[in-house]
Write an enzyme that holds these catalytic residues in place. Structure first.
Site, PDB file in Angstrom:
ATOM      1  N   TYR A   1     -20.640  20.842  32.625  1.00  0.00           N
ATOM      2  CA  TYR A   1     -19.489  21.307  33.383  1.00  0.00           C
ATOM      3  C   TYR A   1     -18.425  21.809  32.415  1.00  0.00           C
ATOM      4  O   TYR A   1     -18.217  21.223  31.338  1.00  0.00           O
ATOM      5  CB  TYR A   1     -18.852  20.148  34.152  1.00  0.00           C
ATOM      6  CG  TYR A   1     -19.485  19.775  35.463  1.00  0.00           C
ATOM      7  CD1 TYR A   1     -19.753  20.729  36.441  1.00  0.00           C
ATOM      8  CD2 TYR A   1     -19.756  18.442  35.757  1.00  0.00           C
ATOM      9  CE1 TYR A   1     -20.300  20.355  37.672  1.00  0.00           C
ATOM     10  CE2 TYR A   1     -20.293  18.064  36.982  1.00  0.00           C
ATOM     11  CZ  TYR A   1     -20.556  19.029  37.937  1.00  0.00           C
ATOM     12  OH  TYR A   1     -21.080  18.651  39.147  1.00  0.00           O
TER      13      TYR A   1
ATOM     14  N   GLU B   1     -29.087  17.786  39.776  1.00  0.00           N
ATOM     15  CA  GLU B   1     -28.483  16.483  39.456  1.00  0.00           C
ATOM     16  C   GLU B   1     -29.366  15.416  40.058  1.00  0.00           C
ATOM     17  O   GLU B   1     -29.452  15.294  41.276  1.00  0.00           O
ATOM     18  CB  GLU B   1     -27.095  16.336  40.081  1.00  0.00           C
ATOM     19  CG  GLU B   1     -26.024  17.148  39.441  1.00  0.00           C
ATOM     20  CD  GLU B   1     -24.660  16.906  40.099  1.00  0.00           C
ATOM     21  OE1 GLU B   1     -24.420  15.820  40.635  1.00  0.00           O
ATOM     22  OE2 GLU B   1     -23.857  17.851  40.093  1.00  0.00           O
TER      23      GLU B   1
ATOM     24  N   ASN C   1     -19.957  24.151  43.151  1.00  0.00           N
ATOM     25  CA  ASN C   1     -20.630  22.866  42.997  1.00  0.00           C
ATOM     26  C   ASN C   1     -20.765  22.207  44.358  1.00  0.00           C
ATOM     27  O   ASN C   1     -19.748  21.943  45.011  1.00  0.00           O
ATOM     28  CB  ASN C   1     -19.809  21.946  42.087  1.00  0.00           C
ATOM     29  CG  ASN C   1     -20.548  20.677  41.729  1.00  0.00           C
ATOM     30  OD1 ASN C   1     -21.360  20.674  40.809  1.00  0.00           O
ATOM     31  ND2 ASN C   1     -20.310  19.610  42.475  1.00  0.00           N
ATOM     32  N   GLU C   2     -21.989  21.995  44.761  1.00  0.00           N
ATOM     33  CA  GLU C   2     -22.230  21.358  46.057  1.00  0.00           C
ATOM     34  C   GLU C   2     -21.348  21.977  47.149  1.00  0.00           C
ATOM     35  O   GLU C   2     -20.717  21.267  47.922  1.00  0.00           O
ATOM     36  CB  GLU C   2     -22.035  19.845  45.961  1.00  0.00           C
ATOM     37  CG  GLU C   2     -23.028  19.182  45.015  1.00  0.00           C
ATOM     38  CD  GLU C   2     -22.983  17.661  45.035  1.00  0.00           C
ATOM     39  OE1 GLU C   2     -21.947  17.093  45.430  1.00  0.00           O
ATOM     40  OE2 GLU C   2     -23.992  17.052  44.632  1.00  0.00           O
TER      41      GLU C   2
ATOM     42  N   ASN D   1     -16.134  18.903  40.970  1.00  0.00           N
ATOM     43  CA  ASN D   1     -16.260  17.514  41.431  1.00  0.00           C
ATOM     44  C   ASN D   1     -16.223  16.558  40.242  1.00  0.00           C
ATOM     45  O   ASN D   1     -15.152  16.258  39.727  1.00  0.00           O
ATOM     46  CB  ASN D   1     -17.536  17.325  42.257  1.00  0.00           C
ATOM     47  CG  ASN D   1     -17.425  16.134  43.199  1.00  0.00           C
ATOM     48  OD1 ASN D   1     -16.631  16.196  44.122  1.00  0.00           O
ATOM     49  ND2 ASN D   1     -18.177  15.089  42.965  1.00  0.00           N
TER      50      ASN D   1
END
Ligand code: GAL
Length: 971
Positions: free
Chosen positions: A83, A276, A186-187, A127
């Site tokens: 990240y 992940e 992200n997600e 996140n």
């Protein structure tokens, strides 16, 4: 300047490579990334992506970055998923910093030098259990929604990507770097999802020259962004099957068995990608602590769950996280505390945990097992034991098969023995393996095994082995394979040879040759290190088999020199094995006096372990061995000579707040509607981190009875951030949420200025996982209503000195909140505390107030010793106090005595000077009249390793005298 330096660096590196016989065109050669349904294909070569997550911003000491990279590389990982944290680089709009601890170029270069592929995840939302999920403080008070096409938000993330993309651009694999994919968002899987937002992000990357594939991590199997507007090229599913509460570490969640089905259903033309997968867990204020998370995701968990991922065909697999690190300063979101150890395989202190070897076993296996990059699921007969699950993947090209065994009930603790059928049709059929009478395959509790069959390697043909393959390679004119299983377990290995071979061994290994099939069957029991030589007399080729136990395999390291395998047994860690002008150089670490054994046929003049020349003598199995000296005893100083000073004059009526901001806002972009005005939310006044003071002035007419307050600093699982209230210097109480405080009658000063002072700790902003602007919740007071008489209050507010204008940009905006001592530089090295009171710990100041403790200590550690050091605070949890721990001015710990669970704070070398003076400053906020105190504070070593001599590069960071002018100017 930086660009030029980096070019110079590359030129030097190129010369080094040329020296090693690598041509310039190979190094930094642009390569391309393609894929099919089986795997990524990098420059025409199939790759299994075995990745670990690791972030520079959770290790604020660049001197240590390489150590962690090398530890990850030594476990066989070939990829880092990283990240990039917007919040870390941008204290205010349009200001971006990529120097010092934020030097992403340096981090990327180090990763590339070790040969890692990289998957970059720049957000903008990341996140990561991070303050506002990585959004910068200044974004909190912008109008409109985030993670959307809101133009204010768009203009903001455009800044971030414009600042970051040049680094990503040049590190792309297509430009000679190693970034193979860039993750978009992200997600972005829940809440209102706007395809146009994804498209905008992608367009921006393309505009900035990013041409590697886009990837996405779906929070659940939701089929998001696989097709249609905003789609990516590499879709993947995140999974944390054991969840995020480590209280009952032996209870496992369900084994995910949906990956392969979803892959076929959603994105059958891409590799199966797990961006992940659980490598540990978060913990929370008052939680069970990370040792429980390590236990919850221990080696058995890795063994069973990670092999299950392979069983389902994943060929891109990232472990979140392999090294967590430290959420130092005000990095964490309110749920988390300072440590981000995560229970990961490499602990926050950089110590390798019991989880590390299992990662290495997988890493070694994946590195050598080329056919594993192209497999299909094939049905096979059931195991003889009905409690045992068996599944098979097969590479149709080579015919190699991989049998996956585990308990049917994945979390079963029982010992199960079984036989399986290995069906190779024309290659051979073995209806009951092992064939040897009275032997069996054992699954010992929560266990899993991969049994390889019909595998060609070197000049050999392995029909099967019930032992697991650790690695293989060449030694001289011999092929070598290393097989492992638990101590005392049976092993059966069958090879097909060209004629009857000679089998030579000193160990208890039996062999049977079957003339009709040309199968050579070896049977043995795993015990220590055993070896066997197999040679077909008619041919030159030989095979050497090392048969070891799992425990031995944990300390067995591989390296390759001139395409030859080198095995080194014994050390705690082997970082690299190289041949340098004919000398074999092993770089590594030992935690005790260690018998080091080298197995290789590579001719060398002498062998060195770090700087130490090894006097080798011969051992069994063609090894050469010697004893390597362990680390010396290291003793750390006691922390004495504490200086003490009270530090909350803001509570007194006569405190001069004339330079503070007046809280005069009547609108806010927070999602929390205020009950009273003016708005008393810290973010609206540019104070985004840490402690904030509020002072309300009013002229009393005598009817004022008290004040009703509702304060929010963030909370999680019943642990709330507190605030304290004083009236004209008198303490009224500490609480959270809403409460009415009565003014003591005698304190009211009729006709004069009266002051209500509140100290509130902002624990951080929420993550926006639900995509509902959660990060924009208020941090401050929703309500401040007078009781009795509604006197007009003039509110003043003060958070960190300078707010978004950071007085000390080196440590940066996340380092400080707005305590008096922070605004005055008391936390900084060399602060002149000579007139402070001398005290010894534990020390009670018996007031609800803030007080500061300072001391310093000297370290003089040998250069060839690595000692990760921690600071421990121990006290009776009935005292309600919080503490901020500063080491050489860096905030490395946020401690809440009554909540915990963190009492132990890692002081990373580089911030800590292992060969010089170190300053400690601890700010304590006592929340009760009796709570004001500081317990015992001590240093301890997590570990002592002898390693290669190195000079710790100390973070350049200013001392008190250097920061003082800026502090004076800004607040
Ligand atoms: C995921 C998220 C990561 C990290 C992880 C573990 O949902 O994508 O950023 O927060 O959970 O907590």
């Amino acid at each position: 300047m930086k660009g030029r330096l980096s070019i110079l660096r590359k030129i030097i590196f190129l010369f080094i490579l040329v020296g090693y016989g690598i041509t310039i065109s190979e190094a930094y050669k642009p390569r391309n990334v393609t894929w099919d349904s089986y795997s990524l294909i990098i420059d025409g070569k199939r790759e299994f992506i075995y990745s670990g997550s690791y972030y520079y911003w959770r290790l604020p000491a660049p001197t240590l970055w390489k150590d962690v990279f090398e530890k990850i590389r030594a476990a066989g990982f070939n990829t880092i998923t990283m990240y990039f944290n917007w919040d870390y680089h941008s204290p205010r709009s349009n200001v971006y910093d990529f120097d010092g601890i934020r030097d992403v170029d340096r981090f990327l270069n180090l990763a590339e030098d070790l040969g890692f592929y990289l998957i970059a995840r720049p957000g903008p939302y990341i996140n990561s259990d991070n303050n506002a999920g990585g959004f910068p403080g200044w974004l909190i008070s912008l109008p409109g929604t985030t993670r959307s096409t809101n133009p204010y938000y768009t203009a903001s993330w455009m800044q971030w990507l414009s600042a970051l993309d040049p680094y990503l651009y040049k590190h792309q694999i297509t430009k000679g770097g190693n970034i193979i994919a860039v993750q978009v968002e992200n997600e972005y899987s829940v809440g209102p999802l706007e395809p146009l937002y994804m498209e905008q992000l992608e367009a921006k990357y393309r505009l900035d020259g990013i041409d590697v594939p886009f990837s996405f991590n779906d929070a659940y199997p939701g089929d998001h962004w696989v097709q249609g507007p905003g789609h990516v090229q590499l879709y993947g599913i995140d999974a944390y099957p054991n969840g995020f509460n480590c209280t009952y570490p032996d209870i496992w969640g369900a084994l995910p068995t949906y990956f392969e089905g979803d892959h076929h259903a959603f994105n059958p033309n891409e590799p199966e990608y797990l961006p992940e997968f659980q490598g540990g867990s978060t913990d929370y204020w008052g939680g069970p602590g990370f040792s429980k998370c390590t236990q919850m995701t221990n080696a058995s968990f890795e063994n069973v769950f990670y092999k299950n991922n392979l069983e389902q065909g994943a060929s891109m697999f990232n472990i979140y996280v392999v090294y967590g690190g430290t959420s130092w300063g005000w990095l964490p979101y309110p749920g988390d505390y300072t440590s981000y150890d995560f229970g990961a395989a490499i602990a926050e202190s950089r110590v390798l945990t019991e989880k590390y070897p299992q990662l290495k076993f997988l890493g070694y296996f994946l590195e050598c097992m080329k056919p594993f990059r192209r497999t299909n699921h094939t049905e096979v007969p059931a195991a003889s034991n009905s409690k045992v699950h068996v599944a098979m993947r097969e590479d149709l090209e080579t015919g190699t098969q991989f049998y996956f065994l585990r308990h049917k009930n994945a979390s079963g603790f029982t010992l199960e023995s079984t036989h399986i059928s290995i069906i190779g049709d024309s290659k051979g059929n073995y209806s009951s393996v092992p064939q040897e009478k009275d032997t069996y395959i054992l699954l010992n509790g929560r266990d899993s095994k991969i049994i390889v069959a019909f595998y060609h390697f070197g000049n050999q043909y392995l029909i099967y082995s019930t032992s697991e393959v650790l690695t293989h390679g060449r030694m001289g004119d011999s092929d070598v394979i290393v097989l492992y299983a638990g101590e005392g377990q049976y092993g059966e290995t069958v090879l097909r040879t060209h004629g009857e071979p000679k089998v030579r061994t000193k160990d208890n290994i039996t062999s049977h040759f079957n003339h009709s099939s040309s199968d050579l069957r070896l049977n043995y029991v795993h015990h220590g290190i055993q070896c066997v030589d197999v040679q077909v007399s008619a041919r030159k080729e030989r095979l050497k088999i090392y048969i070891v136990t799992t425990e031995i395999a944990a300390s067995l390291w591989r390296g390759e020199v001139d395409d030859q395998l080198v095995l080194v047994y014994g050390p705690y860690l082997v970082r690299s094995i190289e041949l340098n002008y004919g000398d074999l150089i092993i770089r590594g670490d030992v935690d005790k006096d260690t018998q080091v054994t080298i197995f290789t046929e590579v001719p060398f003049n002498l062998a060195q372990f770090n700087e130490e020349i090894l006097k080798l003598s011969k051992t069994d199995c063609d090894g050469r061995t010697t004893s390597v000296r362990g680390p010396p005893k290291v003793s750390l100083p006691q922390l004495n000579n504490w200086k003490f000073q009270m530090g909350s004059p803001e509570r007194f009526a006569d405190f001069d707040d004339s330079r503070w901001l007046i809280a005069d806002k009547y609108t806010t972009n927070s999602i929390t509607p205020p009950i009273t005005y003016p708005v008393l939310y810290a973010d609206d006044y540019g104070f985004h981190f840490g402690d904030v003071w509020f002072r309300g002035h009013f002229i009393a007419n005598g009817s004022e009875k008290g004040i009703k307050l509702d304060g929010v600093g963030g909370h999680r699982k019943g642990a709330f951030s507190a605030y304290s209230v004083w009236f004209n210097g008198e303490f009224l109480g500490s609480t959270y949420g809403n409460k009415t405080f009565d003014f003591p009658k005698a304190s009211l000063r009729i006709g004069q200025d009266n002051v209500i002072s509140m100290l509130l700790e902002n624990l951080g902003h929420e993550k926006d996982y639900p995509n509902d602007n959660n990060e924009k919740r208020a941090r401050g007071f929703i309500e401040a209503s007078m009781v009795g008489y509604n006197a007009t209050i003039t509110w003043k507010i003060q958070g960190s000195c300078g707010g978004e204008h950071v007085p000390d940009p080196v440590r940066g905006i996340l380092n400080n909140g707005g305590l008096y001592g922070e605004r005055k530089g008391w936390y900084l090295p060399d602060y002149p505390d000579y007139d402070w009171e001398e005290v010894s710990l534990p020390y009670n100041f018996n007031q609800a107030a803030v007080a500061w403790f300072r001391t310093s200590f000297e370290l003089n550690l040998p250069l060839d010793v690595d000692v990760p050091i921690g600071l421990l605070i121990q006290d009776d949890p009935s005292y309600r106090y919080n503490a901020l721990i500063f080491i050489n001015g860096w905030m490395l710990g946020h401690y809440i005595n009554y909540l915990g669970p963190q009492h132990d704070f890692v002081l990373h070398n580089g911030i800590l000077n292992p060969n010089g003076k170190n300053d400690v400053a601890i700010a304590v906020w006592g929340q009760d009249a009796v709570g004001g105190r500081l317990g015992n504070v001590s240093l301890h070593a997590y570990q002592v390793l002898r390693t290669e001599p190195r000079i710790t590069e100390i973070n350049y960071s200013p001392n008190y005298w250097q920061v003082l002018p800026r502090l004076e100017q800004l607040c």
